[in-house]
Enzyme design. Sequence first.
Site, short mmCIF file in Angstrom:
data_model
loop_
_atom_site.label_atom_id
_atom_site.label_comp_id
_atom_site.label_asym_id
_atom_site.label_seq_id
_atom_site.Cartn_x
_atom_site.Cartn_y
_atom_site.Cartn_z
N ARG A 42 39.42 43.53 38.53
CA ARG A 42 39.57 43.17 39.95
C ARG A 42 40.99 42.75 40.29
O ARG A 42 41.54 43.22 41.30
CB ARG A 42 38.55 42.10 40.32
N ASN A 51 32.58 42.68 42.03
CA ASN A 51 31.69 43.07 40.94
C ASN A 51 30.24 43.07 41.42
O ASN A 51 29.85 42.23 42.24
CB ASN A 51 31.77 42.06 39.78
#
EC number: 6.2.-.-
Length: 756
Positions: free
Chosen positions: A21, A39
């Site tokens: 990320r 996520n």
Amino acid sequence: MLPAQRIRVRVQGLVQGVGFRPFVYGLATEYGVTGFVGNDSGGVFIEAEGHPPALDGFVAGLRRQAPPLALVEHVIIEVTEPLGEAGFRIVPSEGGARRDALVAPDTATCDDCLAELSDPACRRYRHPFANCTNCGPRFTIVTGVPYDRDATTMAGFAMCAECEREYRDPVDRRFHAQPVCCPACGPTLRLLGADGRPMPGDPVTTAVEWLQRGCILAVKGLGGYHLAVLADHERAVATLRARKRREARPFAVMAPDLAAADALVHLEPEAIRLLTGSRSPIVLAPRREDAAVAEAVAPGSRDLGVMLPHTPLHHLLAAQVAQPFVLTSGNLSDEPIACQDADALRRLAPVADGFLLHDRRIHVRADDSLVRVFRGREMPIRRSRGYVPAPVAVPWMFPRPVLACGAELKNTFCVAKGTQAFLSHHIGDLENYETLRSFTEGIDHFCRIFGVRPAVVAHDLHPEYLSTKYALDREDCDLLAVQHHHAHIASCLADNGHEGPVIGVAFDGLGYGEDGTLWGGELLVADLETFRRAGHLEPVPMPGGAAAVRQPWRMAAAYLDQIYGDALPDLPVTNRHKGNWATAVSMARTGTNAPLTSSAGRLFDAVAALTGVRDVITYEGQAAAELEARVDPAETGAYSARLGEDTLIIKSGDLVHAVAEDVLAGVAVERIAARFHNGLAAVVVRAVRELHRQTGLDTVALSGGVFQNVVLLERLAHGLEQAGLTVLLHHRVPPGDGGISLGQAVIAAARERATT
């Protein structure tokens, strides 16, 4: 300029717990893309908005520039309507029933964290639990998905303000590193005496002082406890063996750095790459003659298993000890490695003089991985910490989710879906209750974190294996029995992405055959779906059944009786067992408690006993391993053996006969061991060439535990290649029973594909 566009992106693969990320955040900033990333249980989801050239560069970078620990398998793109939002952000994780995200293996300490560990100016100086998105515990602390802190055993450790800042900062390498902590807020290291009482002073410094005095130390690692002693301390190593009740199985050694490892063993480039890589396994390599280790570390072996520090705690220990030390599994003989503190203190108290432990809970037990290098390529022997649960990708689809239960010894299980097979960590021998419980709990955990509800359960053909009994107790699924040696060959095919058909050579200790006898020296014509037993070693009785596995001299008795009958010459092995020899021969002749076997492993046992190398074993495969270690590499002679005229039966008794005659003639054991290996390889090459003539197949798959013997493996592979044949070897999963479950899984899928 082209108008802005917006896309939804789904990234699948190993993309959680590896800094993906923050990487996406930085990539979006680089290309001036707006939107968000997060996520969920399917992997990573992204919405990105920008001009087409920027979006094209952004999408290409997702795969091309991914973080070092990431494995991007699929990038799925869907065009949607632009929203005109500003900035790019990281959004909270989402749950959900779908489970497509992968869980990362535990990863060795990265260079950045290692630098902090040794920097007095850093707040993580000498912090035993330093980690970031590029390293640290993963699989062994994960309790669920998505991979977030509350789904790990770090959930109970509240972050301090400084760690919280790092955790929330997208440009920090600890952004959403779930085990992030520091001395102010992380787990606590303690040193306890054998009685469980805390010891004063710095735990690491005091622990090192104990080791230097010859004490035995229990150390809590990533996936369980280890037992440590100085590697060159003869008395300490001998004491460890006695207390652990591990008479001869070699111990692994941790070297403080690569130079120290190179002083112990001969390291080729691939071995160095493995030792220093993120997986950090034990590497089995040829021992140097002047290696500074006690003889009791690896008795009867020319090789030594070495590893480098892979956690901050191990780095701290190794730096202060400043010399190699034994680091072996924290258990008693035949028990699983201890991983829970109370259990470790109870079970290891009779062994260890002290305990170096901490309060970060281990959720999944995981032994150290063990590999060796063959022909410049990795060959796993035990696939566990650092490798699991990364999937073994195969080029075929699993039509329905599969659970494969594996074998009885060196067990692993496998859950599979799509084109991914999730081979478990090393479970061990299921004869032990605690290991069996680890097996059942491990299956539940894998099915939960990978979202697999098995529709098909594959198991070994042997009705008495506990893995088979577990499968038969499952409900709401289809069962499939798979012959043991077919599974070995299918495992090798899957390892190499080859569908078959091939000529398969499956050599191991024992496996239940379709005719009810015990196979183990098999020549198969096989593909992923079917097989035909095309040849094998000649069957011989196993006097005493399972006792013949523990006592190789019994196999010598069975072979010698077939060869000489009542005219048995005066051989040393007969004299060593004079009181029991007649009973064993009687069993063999009458078939009373003497099942027939074609096992290559039992053939090695007979030769080991006949040459005086090993009459009784203390661990599985010991006789064969010690016979291999005695091979004279300069000996080129080879014993000859016949092939059956009507069927491809290898007359292995001819090899034993030649061994016996050389023993009577006083030939050195080293020369006999070499001639036996050379002769077995030569007759197998002849048999395979005959199968090639009959079938036209020119690819040969070698699998089974016997092929951990690199002397036999090299001679056989070389002979087959000289005959113009292509040889498939293992390089991703073990050739032994640790790879069986993968073979079972791909066989189940192939048979289902054939019926649809």
